[in-house]
Design an enzyme around this catalytic site. Sequence first.
Site, PDB file in Angstrom:
ATOM      1  N   LYS A   1      48.330  17.496 -21.621  1.00  0.00           N
ATOM      2  CA  LYS A   1      48.783  18.758 -22.211  1.00  0.00           C
ATOM      3  C   LYS A   1      50.244  18.630 -22.610  1.00  0.00           C
ATOM      4  O   LYS A   1      50.987  17.797 -22.079  1.00  0.00           O
ATOM      5  CB  LYS A   1      48.608  19.933 -21.240  1.00  0.00           C
TER       6      LYS A   1
ATOM      7  N   ASP B   1      49.239  24.020 -12.836  1.00  0.00           N
ATOM      8  CA  ASP B   1      48.723  23.682 -14.166  1.00  0.00           C
ATOM      9  C   ASP B   1      47.203  23.541 -14.209  1.00  0.00           C
ATOM     10  O   ASP B   1      46.622  23.392 -15.288  1.00  0.00           O
ATOM     11  CB  ASP B   1      49.346  22.371 -14.665  1.00  0.00           C
TER      12      ASP B   1
END
Length: 279
Positions: free
Chosen positions: A8, A132
């Site tokens: 990401k 996350d």
Amino acid sequence: MKVVANAKINLSLHVKSRREDGYHILESIMVPVEFGDELEISFCTCDTYMTCDVEGIPVDESNLVMKAYRFMQRRYQIQEQYHFHLHKVIPHQAGLGGGSSDAGAVIRYLWKEYGTDPLEEVALASVEIGADVPFCVMNQAMKVEGIGETLTPFSPKALQDYHVFLVKPQEGVSTKEAYETLDLSLCDHPDINGIMNAIQQGRDDFVLGNSLEQSALRLVPKIQEIKNTLVELGFDHCLMSGSGSCVFGLCKSMDVIDRAMLYFRNSKEFVQKTKIISE
């Protein structure tokens, strides 16, 4: 079965405040990219275990792959035992997701096999593994708020024409140290909603920002050097991702990507070209 654990990038990250318990309140624009680790998942007749093709990566219960399996095992009373083999390519201490991406991939896979409730509910509960992880479970463009538990999807189609170039210096940044040394009175406070609106409207005039650059640049000055180089090479936008130390550049021209690949070909930095997942 092989599954991809997409890395990401934080297109922008705003650290709003620090709670009394030490956690920080964030808002961030996060997107998955095509580049990532790969997990081979198979049944086994012994207790669930994991292996990795990179030396030095812990493969015991401390690894987020194993934590993700235990999380799903408790949630769905999974009886089957698994072998998880991790092909690790996302660099450590880069701000690219890393272990959280691996955990997200495991949870998505096991949810498809055993899940009885919406994936969104599973994702939100997975914040116990890491901040996350909920984003990495959903694996789509999101505005992420709080300590990672509030997710709002958005369309990143305006970004589909951008190429992404990743450069990570040899030295990484400890997430813990980046937050502990952050000075909220000195760091950048990007306009997350304004940036999201510009992206959703297809405009290119957004200005990215990351509050954690303030502390990360002190820890790893090479980050600023890389950012300056990417600007000189012609990238439209460049920023450190997450807590660093990886820097990403965005551009619409493959010529710029080719120049960057040529520039960094003999360097010791990790480099990777990829694309944002916009579906």
